[in-house]
Scaffold this motif. Structure first.
Motif, PDB file in Angstrom:
ATOM      1  N   UNK A 345     -20.883   2.906 -10.288  1.00 19.50           N
ATOM      2  CA  UNK A 345     -20.970   1.722  -8.601  1.00 19.50           C
ATOM      3  C   UNK A 345     -19.886   1.964  -7.891  1.00 19.50           C
ATOM      4  N   UNK A 346     -20.149   1.873  -6.690  1.00 14.75           N
ATOM      5  CA  UNK A 346     -18.876   2.047  -6.011  1.00 14.75           C
ATOM      6  C   UNK A 346     -19.988   0.437  -4.207  1.00 14.75           C
ATOM      7  N   UNK A 347     -18.938  -0.297  -4.294  1.00 16.22           N
ATOM      8  CA  UNK A 347     -19.531  -0.901  -3.986  1.00 16.22           C
ATOM      9  C   UNK A 347     -18.330  -0.825  -2.159  1.00 16.22           C
ATOM     10  N   UNK A 348     -16.965  -0.294  -2.257  1.00 18.13           N
ATOM     11  CA  UNK A 348     -17.189  -0.147  -0.889  1.00 18.13           C
ATOM     12  C   UNK A 348     -16.115   1.269  -0.654  1.00 18.13           C
ATOM     13  N   UNK A 349     -15.553   1.978   0.260  1.00 18.42           N
ATOM     14  CA  UNK A 349     -15.034   2.704   0.835  1.00 18.42           C
ATOM     15  C   UNK A 349     -13.676   1.858   0.541  1.00 18.42           C
ATOM     16  N   UNK A 350     -13.137   1.358   0.191  1.00 15.64           N
ATOM     17  CA  UNK A 350     -11.462   1.161  -0.505  1.00 15.64           C
ATOM     18  C   UNK A 350     -10.374   2.108   0.124  1.00 15.64           C
ATOM     19  N   UNK A 351      -9.587   1.711   0.764  1.00 16.14           N
ATOM     20  CA  UNK A 351      -8.393   2.164   0.484  1.00 16.14           C
ATOM     21  C   UNK A 351      -6.773   1.335   1.032  1.00 16.14           C
ATOM     22  N   UNK A 352      -5.739   1.233   0.451  1.00 18.34           N
ATOM     23  CA  UNK A 352      -4.356   0.567   0.488  1.00 18.34           C
ATOM     24  C   UNK A 352      -3.565   0.526   1.408  1.00 18.34           C
ATOM     25  N   UNK A 356       0.314   2.424   1.365  1.00 14.74           N
ATOM     26  CA  UNK A 356       0.089   4.019   1.636  1.00 14.74           C
ATOM     27  C   UNK A 356       1.283   4.397   2.391  1.00 14.74           C
ATOM     28  N   UNK A 357       1.314   3.191   3.865  1.00 13.04           N
ATOM     29  CA  UNK A 357       2.402   3.252   4.972  1.00 13.04           C
ATOM     30  C   UNK A 357       4.074   3.128   4.579  1.00 13.04           C
ATOM     31  N   UNK A 358       3.995   2.657   3.089  1.00 15.73           N
ATOM     32  CA  UNK A 358       4.825   2.041   2.510  1.00 15.73           C
ATOM     33  C   UNK A 358       5.790   3.637   1.701  1.00 15.73           C
ATOM     34  N   UNK A 359       4.953   4.606   1.970  1.00 18.71           N
ATOM     35  CA  UNK A 359       5.289   5.833   0.784  1.00 18.71           C
ATOM     36  C   UNK A 359       4.509   5.315  -0.325  1.00 18.71           C
ATOM     37  N   UNK A 360       3.954   4.260  -1.449  1.00 20.94           N
ATOM     38  CA  UNK A 360       3.958   4.077  -2.357  1.00 20.94           C
ATOM     39  C   UNK A 360       2.559   5.654  -2.843  1.00 20.94           C
ATOM     40  N   UNK A 361       3.036   6.358  -3.548  1.00 20.56           N
ATOM     41  CA  UNK A 361       2.846   7.782  -3.725  1.00 20.56           C
ATOM     42  C   UNK A 361       0.916   6.896  -4.574  1.00 20.56           C
ATOM     43  N   UNK A 362       1.109   6.252  -5.417  1.00 19.93           N
ATOM     44  CA  UNK A 362      -0.203   6.079  -5.732  1.00 19.93           C
ATOM     45  C   UNK A 362      -1.260   4.818  -5.419  1.00 19.93           C
ATOM     46  N   UNK A 363      -1.221   4.357  -4.368  1.00 21.61           N
ATOM     47  CA  UNK A 363      -1.468   3.536  -3.716  1.00 21.61           C
ATOM     48  C   UNK A 363      -3.601   4.188  -4.278  1.00 21.61           C
TER      49      UNK A 363
END
Length: 661
Positions: A345-352, A356-363
């Motif tokens: 079940x995929x309610x939305x196409x999300x992305x932090x 990601x901008x902060x360079x966090x590799x596991x966003x």
């Protein structure tokens, strides 16, 4: 924080900042809006009509002479906005507020009298296309019928006459009081949205205070009941429920239901919210985690005659985890014993994007989560995957591209055309597939945007099949424009503009706009009256661009699979109820009148209650039989399970055996 102070009429005039904002918005739209609208006389008249409809959708307050006066100034509107002149918009609102005060006073006077519910009489509740009243006497008659209808609805709901008079008195006084609390910023935002939405429905102006609320909702978890609302002709309608939210978890709230009352706590008094601004209703639904809010709800299938029911919900935190991708397994297939189908079940196409901008590799992202779930399901020996996109309003274009790449090899995913006419290609550049097995995509009328990109690509590349209802048909791409970047005065806050600046297209060159995605197997429900882009005001047109070549994977639908599907749904009581529900909704959609005869209304209410009771009983039964399987936005009545059965039949029939390129 709810507003309590009334705004004096003398305060309802445009400010210099609003004049500057209007000039900036006009320039941004002329230069960057995808539609390249022609700001001619016809457009100006459209803006005026949109503004009048936004203020008075039921045509129950303005007189014809008021409307004629406003329309007479339409030809000067384009030049006025270029100069930042907003006097006409504010003049119109002040007249509107005066007319509302007059109508509320008349409605309160009517409540002191009695009504005869034995006569055969009808009330035209949908006046959106009706002529404007030519006189006060004509409006008096419209309101006599309106108050009589409100009174009758509450009497059928079992209220005493004294309680009805108190409830309606509160409703009408609240209507006037809340309008009196409108500030100049509210008036400006209402008018500018009438202006932008005359171009198309997805471009909107966000005032400084609305922008602040938008930021809060994007950055913080909300404590509420998990619903998305919309306004419809003075009604608050549930557009969709959010996964993991109290509303969906309760099983008592569905898309299309109307909220007519709200109470705080188990013993709080119901506040009538008919005619309230949408934001005010939202404020009433929010509150501390664990606190109780009670809703008076009218089922969509009950129409304007529907009897309300009360639903108590405990507010909870609506977290990212609740709306993230989820998985489960279905493995009971009489025609395909031993087959196991995984569902994501995929309610939305999300992305932090912040992480990601902060360079966090596991966003956090939908692609990463789905990849992980695919590995988990593959480890459980599943034979195929259903991606459930029902109610998925889309999200990040980048996520739509990368997530689609989990199911196809490298290659194009979607074409994007910007406001200059330039076409670019979004491609999957990651070799291989995270899952190469049999695949089905389940969609409905609220599957939109990025979700439609995934469904279209899977269909166009013959990677799998699409089942369900035709999708929403939103082929446009929006960006949020900070209007302050166009001025040098840092003390002024102009707000922001949600701007349509591009369109996306399938690999075959067709736009998704208006037409959406037509499933390979369409469930037998009448979906013509369900919310779609083409039913909104002023949508951008459908068009097409040049197709591009792409890999194909050889899925083919065997006739026997479709025939088995038809046999099941014809014998399935859940599908029969869904078809009957949509048939009822289609009939209600054409109705503009309601009976004011007590006997007739009681008979209709009993019929609707009987149908709803059977519908709810079937939904409860199916939910208990499908423990752990989300029913989607409202009663599922077997659509998800039927999608899995179709995929299982496809596997047995060899629909995925002819792989080619």
């Amino acid at each position: 924080m709810p507003r309590t102070k009334a705004t004096a009429l003398a305060e309802l005039f445009p400010s210099q900042t609003q004049a500057k904002t209007a000039i900036v918005i006009n320039k941004v739209l002329e230069r960057y809006h995808y539609g390249k609208a022609n700001f001619d006389d016809a457009f100006a008249h459209g803006v005026v009509d949109s503004y009048l409809d936004a203020l008075d959708p039921s045509r129950s307050f303005f007189l014809a002479r008021d409307v004629e006066s406003v329309q007479s100034g339409a030809l000067r509107l384009n030049d006025s906005l270029r100069r930042g002149e907003l006097d006409a918009a504010f003049d119109t609102f002040r007249v509107y507020r005066t007319r509302v005060d007059e109508r509320v006073a008349h409605a309160l006077a009517l409540l002191s009298g009695n009504f005869d519910f034995n006569v055969d009489e009808s009330y035209q509740f949908d006046r959106s296309k009706a002529p404007w009243a030519k006189s006060g006497a004509e409006l008096d008659e419209i309101w006599r019928q309106r108050v009589k209808n409100d009174f009758l609805s509450l009497r059928i709901a079992g209220k005493s006459d004294d309680a009805i008079r108190e409830r309606l008195s509160q409703r009408y006084r609240s209507l006037a009081r809340r309008l009196q609390q409108f500030t100049a910023e509210d008036v400006f935002q209402s008018f500018m949205n009438a202006y932008t939405e005359t171009l198309e429905p997805n471009t909107n102006y966000l005032s400084p205070s609305t922008s602040a609320n938008f930021d809060i909702s994007m950055k913080l978890s909300q404590e509420g009941i998990g619903v998305v609302l919309r306004s419809d002709n003075e009604c608050t309608v549930i557009q969709r429920t959010l996964p993991g939210g109290p509303a969906r978890e309760s099983g008592q709230i569905s898309a299309g239901d109307r909220i007519i009352g709200v109470a705080q706590g188990l013993g709080g008094k119901i506040e009538d919210v008919a005619g309230w601004r949408l934001q005010d209703v939202v404020d009433k639904l929010r509150g501390p985690k664990g606190s109780v809010v009670r809703l008076q709800v009218v089922s969509q299938a009950g129409g304007k005659e529907g009897v309300s029911r009360e639903v108590a919900l405990a507010r909870n935190e609506i977290r990212l985890e609740d709306q993230a991708a989820k998985d489960y397994v279905i493995d009971d297939f009489p025609n395909a014993p031993g087959v196991k189908i995984g569902v994501i079940e995929l309610p939305s196409f999300y992305r932090d994007f912040d992480a990601e901008t902060r360079g966090q590799r596991d966003f956090r992202s939908s692609t990463r989560d789905v990849r992980q779930l695919l590995g988990k399901l593959s480890g459980q020996g599943i034979d195929g995957i259903v991606i459930d996109l029902r109610g998925s309003g889309g999200g990040s274009l980048a996520e739509a591209t990368s997530l689609t790449g989990l199911f196809i090899d490298t290659g194009p995913v979607v074409q994007v055309k910007d406001t200059t006419g330039k076409v670019t290609m979004e491609e999957d550049q990651d070799p291989g597939m995270a899952f190469a097995g049999p695949l089905a995509i389940l969609v409905d009328n609220q599957t939109a945007g990025a979700s439609e990109i995934l469904a279209a690509t899977i269909q166009d590349t013959k990677r799998g099949l699409v089942v369900g209802l035709p999708t929403f048909g939103r082929g446009s791409i929006q960006t949020l424009v900070d209007l302050n970047r166009y001025v040098t005065d840092e003390k002024q806050d102009l707000g922001r503009l949600r701007l349509t600046m591009a369109m996306f297209y399938r690999m075959n060159g067709d736009s998704v706009q208006l037409r959406g995605i037509e499933p390979d197997i369409v469930f037998p429900f009448d979906s013509q009256i369900l919310p779609r882009e083409r039913l909104q005001a002023n949508p951008l047109p459908w068009d097409r661009i040049s197709p591009v070549s792409t890999l194909t994977y050889g899925f083919h639908l065997e006739p026997d699979v479709f025939n088995r599907h038809l046999e099941r749904v014809r014998a399935d009581r859940g599908f029969q109820l869904m078809a009957e529900r949509n048939r009822r909704l289609a009939v209600l959609d054409t109705q503009k009148m309601v009976s004011l005869n007590l006997t007739d209304r009681q008979a209709k209410a009993m019929e609707d209650d009987g149908f709803r009771a059977e519908f709810d009983s079937m939904a409860t039964q199916l939910k208990s039989e499908s423990a752990g399987v989300d029913s989607g936005d409202g009663p599922d009545l077997g659509t998800l399970r039927e999608s899995a059965r179709i995929l299982a039949d496809c596997i047995k029939a060899g629909c995925f055996s002819k792989q080619g390129k």
